[in-house]
Design a protein around this motif. Sequence first.
Motif, PDB file in Angstrom:
ATOM      1  N   UNK B 155      24.536  44.232  37.143  1.00 44.51           N
ATOM      2  CA  UNK B 155      23.368  45.105  37.000  1.00 44.51           C
ATOM      3  C   UNK B 155      23.722  46.372  36.231  1.00 44.51           C
ATOM      4  N   UNK B 156      24.741  46.264  35.403  1.00 44.20           N
ATOM      5  CA  UNK B 156      25.064  47.371  34.506  1.00 44.20           C
ATOM      6  C   UNK B 156      25.969  48.440  35.071  1.00 44.20           C
ATOM      7  N   UNK B 157      26.271  48.395  36.365  1.00 48.39           N
ATOM      8  CA  UNK B 157      27.167  49.448  36.857  1.00 48.39           C
ATOM      9  C   UNK B 157      28.429  48.817  37.431  1.00 48.39           C
ATOM     10  N   UNK B 158      29.526  49.541  37.378  1.00 48.17           N
ATOM     11  CA  UNK B 158      30.804  48.988  37.837  1.00 48.17           C
ATOM     12  C   UNK B 158      30.729  48.553  39.302  1.00 48.17           C
ATOM     13  N   UNK B 159      31.401  47.433  39.601  1.00 47.59           N
ATOM     14  CA  UNK B 159      31.505  46.996  40.990  1.00 47.59           C
ATOM     15  C   UNK B 159      32.766  47.615  41.576  1.00 47.59           C
ATOM     16  N   UNK B 160      32.603  48.313  42.656  1.00 45.20           N
ATOM     17  CA  UNK B 160      33.769  48.900  43.282  1.00 45.20           C
ATOM     18  C   UNK B 160      34.334  47.906  44.296  1.00 45.20           C
ATOM     19  N   UNK B 161      35.632  47.616  44.171  1.00 45.66           N
ATOM     20  CA  UNK B 161      36.225  46.545  44.977  1.00 45.66           C
ATOM     21  C   UNK B 161      37.359  47.071  45.841  1.00 45.66           C
ATOM     22  N   UNK B 162      37.212  48.287  46.363  1.00 47.42           N
ATOM     23  CA  UNK B 162      38.352  48.886  47.088  1.00 47.42           C
ATOM     24  C   UNK B 162      38.694  48.132  48.365  1.00 47.42           C
ATOM     25  N   UNK B 163      37.786  47.210  48.772  1.00 45.88           N
ATOM     26  CA  UNK B 163      38.092  46.459  49.990  1.00 45.88           C
ATOM     27  C   UNK B 163      38.981  45.248  49.730  1.00 45.88           C
ATOM     28  N   UNK B 164      39.408  45.070  48.490  1.00 45.14           N
ATOM     29  CA  UNK B 164      40.299  43.940  48.190  1.00 45.14           C
ATOM     30  C   UNK B 164      41.517  43.990  49.096  1.00 45.14           C
ATOM     31  N   UNK B 165      41.950  42.852  49.651  1.00 47.27           N
ATOM     32  CA  UNK B 165      43.120  42.864  50.546  1.00 47.27           C
ATOM     33  C   UNK B 165      44.386  43.255  49.779  1.00 47.27           C
ATOM     34  N   UNK B 166      45.335  43.809  50.485  1.00 44.24           N
ATOM     35  CA  UNK B 166      46.572  44.287  49.861  1.00 44.24           C
ATOM     36  C   UNK B 166      47.301  43.157  49.150  1.00 44.24           C
ATOM     37  N   UNK B 167      47.259  41.949  49.767  1.00 47.00           N
ATOM     38  CA  UNK B 167      47.987  40.834  49.153  1.00 47.00           C
ATOM     39  C   UNK B 167      47.441  40.558  47.756  1.00 47.00           C
ATOM     40  N   UNK B 168      46.134  40.743  47.566  1.00 44.12           N
ATOM     41  CA  UNK B 168      45.560  40.497  46.255  1.00 44.12           C
ATOM     42  C   UNK B 168      45.848  41.650  45.306  1.00 44.12           C
ATOM     43  N   UNK B 169      45.838  42.863  45.855  1.00 48.51           N
ATOM     44  CA  UNK B 169      46.121  44.027  45.010  1.00 48.51           C
ATOM     45  C   UNK B 169      47.543  44.010  44.481  1.00 48.51           C
ATOM     46  N   UNK B 170      48.398  43.254  45.183  1.00 44.49           N
ATOM     47  CA  UNK B 170      49.808  43.223  44.779  1.00 44.49           C
ATOM     48  C   UNK B 170      49.972  42.746  43.335  1.00 44.49           C
ATOM     49  N   UNK B 171      49.105  41.809  42.907  1.00 40.11           N
ATOM     50  CA  UNK B 171      49.207  41.293  41.535  1.00 40.11           C
ATOM     51  C   UNK B 171      49.218  42.433  40.529  1.00 40.11           C
ATOM     52  N   UNK B 172      48.280  43.357  40.692  1.00 44.08           N
ATOM     53  CA  UNK B 172      48.113  44.394  39.678  1.00 44.08           C
ATOM     54  C   UNK B 172      48.799  45.691  40.020  1.00 44.08           C
ATOM     55  N   UNK B 242      41.724  39.248  32.866  1.00 44.87           N
ATOM     56  CA  UNK B 242      40.626  39.903  33.570  1.00 44.87           C
ATOM     57  C   UNK B 242      40.896  40.019  35.064  1.00 44.87           C
ATOM     58  N   UNK B 243      41.421  38.942  35.639  1.00 50.14           N
ATOM     59  CA  UNK B 243      41.739  38.955  37.080  1.00 50.14           C
ATOM     60  C   UNK B 243      42.811  40.001  37.373  1.00 50.14           C
ATOM     61  N   UNK B 244      43.820  40.037  36.488  1.00 50.13           N
ATOM     62  CA  UNK B 244      44.902  41.002  36.708  1.00 50.13           C
ATOM     63  C   UNK B 244      44.368  42.425  36.652  1.00 50.13           C
ATOM     64  N   UNK B 245      43.508  42.698  35.676  1.00 51.41           N
ATOM     65  CA  UNK B 245      42.928  44.035  35.566  1.00 51.41           C
ATOM     66  C   UNK B 245      42.111  44.380  36.816  1.00 51.41           C
ATOM     67  N   UNK B 246      41.376  43.370  37.316  1.00 54.74           N
ATOM     68  CA  UNK B 246      40.546  43.625  38.491  1.00 54.74           C
ATOM     69  C   UNK B 246      41.425  44.048  39.668  1.00 54.74           C
ATOM     70  N   UNK B 247      42.539  43.322  39.812  1.00 58.70           N
ATOM     71  CA  UNK B 247      43.447  43.652  40.904  1.00 58.70           C
ATOM     72  C   UNK B 247      44.076  45.027  40.690  1.00 58.70           C
ATOM     73  N   UNK B 248      44.348  45.341  39.422  1.00 61.33           N
ATOM     74  CA  UNK B 248      45.025  46.601  39.142  1.00 61.33           C
ATOM     75  C   UNK B 248      44.106  47.797  39.386  1.00 61.33           C
ATOM     76  N   UNK B 249      42.854  47.683  38.910  1.00 56.80           N
ATOM     77  CA  UNK B 249      41.946  48.819  39.006  1.00 56.80           C
ATOM     78  C   UNK B 249      41.075  48.789  40.257  1.00 56.80           C
ATOM     79  N   UNK B 250      41.051  47.649  40.964  1.00 59.02           N
ATOM     80  CA  UNK B 250      40.182  47.549  42.133  1.00 59.02           C
ATOM     81  C   UNK B 250      38.720  47.743  41.777  1.00 59.02           C
ATOM     82  N   UNK B 251      38.364  47.295  40.588  1.00 58.08           N
ATOM     83  CA  UNK B 251      36.974  47.449  40.153  1.00 58.08           C
ATOM     84  C   UNK B 251      36.670  46.383  39.102  1.00 58.08           C
TER      85      UNK B 251
END
Lengths: 503, 334
Positions: B155-172, B242-251
């Motif tokens: 819908x045109x605005x960034x999705x904030x994904x700060x609830x991503x689990x730590x195990x997934x954030x580890x990638x980025x 794209x997936x890596x960036x998502x994990x890195x930025x949490x967004x």
Amino acid sequence: MSSEVVLAVQGIVKDFPGTRALDGVDLDLHKGEILALVGENGAGKSTLMNIIDGVLQPNEGKIRINGEEVVLHTPLDAQRYGIGFVHQEIALCQHVSVAENIFMAELNTSKKSLVNYNDLYKRAAEILAPLGAVDPKKRVNELSISNQQIVEIAKALSLDCKILILDEPTAALTESETDALFKIMQDLKAKGISIIYISHRMAEIFSQCDRVSILRDGVYCGSLNIAETDSKEVVSKMVGREITNLYPPKFQGDCTKEEELLRVQGFTDGFRFNDISFTLHQGEILGFSGLIGAGRSEVMKAICGLHPKIGGSVAFAGEQISISHYEDAIQRGIVYLTEDRKVEGVFLDLSIRKNISALKIDQVSTNGLVDRHKENGLSDEYAAKLNIKCASTTHDVSSLSGGNQQKVLLAKLLSIRPKVIILDEPTRGIDVGAKSEIHKLIRNLANEGIGIIMISSELPELIGLSDRVLVMHEGDSCGIICGDDINEKKIIHMASGLEKVGV
Amino acid sequence: MSENMTVKNNSVLSTLGNVFTKVKSFREGTLILIILAVCVIMSFLSPYFMTWGNWRAIFLSFSTEGIVVVGMTVMLIIGGIDLSVGAVMCLAMCVAGRLFLMGMNPWLASIIALAVSAGVGAIMGYFVTKIGLVHFITTLAFLGIARGSCYVLTQGSPLSLFTLPASFKFIGQGSVGPFPFIIIIFLIIVIFSDFMVRKSSIMRKVFYTGSNEKAALFSGIRVNKIKLGVSVLCSSLAGLAGIIYMSRFGAATPGFGVGLEMTTISAAVIGGASLNGGEGTVLGSILGVALLSIITSSLILLDVSVYWQDLVKGLILLFAVSVDHFQHAKKMKA
Ligand SMILES: Nc1ncnc2c1ncn2[C@@H]1O[C@H](COP(=O)(O)OP(=O)(O)OP(=O)(O)O)[C@@H](O)[C@H]1O
Ligand SMILES: [Mg+2]
């Protein structure tokens, strides 16, 4: 013939990385003569012509035109001095009309910003008329190779030149087109235009030319008056040894009694060929004759899955097979040598080695990885077998002479040890000596039990080699002849649709 | 005695010279020399340049792009071009992000997002091989389609994904010892694909196709299959980035990755890939993207306004392409 020298080159040296292509070559061209230039594949003929046309720069040497020393930096310079050049390899703009190709130079230098197409088409038609039927409005990529060659020649003729260079113009022409070209050459000669004519066909040289100059390994070996020499002398001067023009002995007995390799039945594509059937046997050379455009190449491509068909079946060694892609054919050991070397044949900017191994890269791979040792070994073996003249097989194919590129394609086919070889104009652009070597090679392959189909527009070659000949006329089979029936008169008769046998 | 010395000296010099010409004679060598030169100059101009922190930042900045460059290189080798990489990368990010926000497990969401990007590649490949469109037009259209889908999904605005689990954030965001995990993924992909591009028989078929498609067909190569495969590969690698960036930025940002096609094509061309097909190496392209990153980072360190950056990158590309052009012209004439 006057003895006024219009073009003189002196002491031309040209080095390429790893080879000296020309080593102090001299050449004189007189006004109003047709000078033949002969030499083996890689002798340096095209290189010398490229220098005269300003495409390449010599390392040493001088060029004089009408006695005045000139330096030619580009083909445009050469054009200004009235030099026209028909290249060995067709170099036309594929997606542009015939007329625009013919007048490219003129359009290029024209001051006008608009093109009068009707006028262009009319003038193109005038130049093309004596050469053969080519529609000036057609796009070049819709034309057969022989018609493309005609456009190349027309392009040079449109320039109104004083010196015309023809580099193997007839290699891709039909007989009638060749005759038309010869007539034009004689007309030009009568007008005082000088022609340098390169060919590997001695008969043409002796019927059309006044003098012949000989190159051997980049060295000038003198000139002879045609009236005072014979083809034997010319050939032995250019090859350095005697060439026996005898064809190897044909199959002894009846080859149709041998084991059947290929049975083609009722091949039809609804357009270029219609209901073609034949068999091919072990050890047999089956010739395919017909005028260019009779559909011979298309039948062969269809067999190999390289051209669509709407009906017909193929049996290989008694078993019905379906070939939907050329890869299927290669897996069975059925291979095809294309007649269009530059477009469908070589990878110009890849090495000789990579070109030779391209047909079956899996053959030189282990676990999906190319095994360099195997690849190099195989390629070098076949390059040596076919006597490819190169400094190293690591060089790009674009650095080879035309005839040697043709040998690369042959090497590529043979390297997979095929069972059926389909050759489309196998000796196009190949010199006299190598040609008889290749004829021997083809016969030896047949003697090893390989079945060979050969399309050739050169009747002597077809007659000399084939055990049987299938003649086609406008997409239809006119029957198969063998034994004493294989002669020029009969084949021409059948190819023009005047006679059919057994169908 | 002294004669002996000079002889020895000469031979040392000449071997050095030989090594130098050898290094220069292959494209990667030239690039390494240029990169070294830039580094030497920069280390004088900015004390911060030669620090671990700076290098870590440079590596991080080009390693994710580098994954996309690998795909682009193969695409250029086959004689194609892919303008949609940035949009497809963003699409993967947005698809995964949206699915995660809908309550899906992030790993499953990522796998679906990867499948979507591979699917986009397959559809583009279909248009190129079966319908017969050229790469340029097809991928241009899909640039629009994929980018548009991103906006629709978010819908045109960034999705904030700060609830991503730590195990997934580890990638980025994670690191193994001093090395960020991203760099490890990047190195594995680059080393593997460089090896494959140089040695594998399937990649050889890609080279044949890029060198002369018709001749490849007449060598029994299933040209359409190969082209389709390359298209899928290129889009999938973009999706992975794209997936890596998502994990890195949490967004997941719908406008992310604009202009990535320019960077990746430039990098590959600087690294020796030819827009005419038939040429290119992964190592070269990666050195190309490294050079671009080092220059960007240097410009920042030197306080050059960001407005200059694209201009400088454009000039470098122009220079690289010209060098390439002259080398080819020389090869033809020599
Ligand atoms: N660009 C190039 N780079 C390296 N070597 C070359 C190049 N062009 C030609 N040669 C070499 O120069 C030699 C002469 O080639 P050229 O094409 O002039 O032969 P040719 O007499 O025309 O032969 P053919 O009858 O086969 O056409 C060959 O050995 C060829 O390999
Ligand atoms: Mg030649």
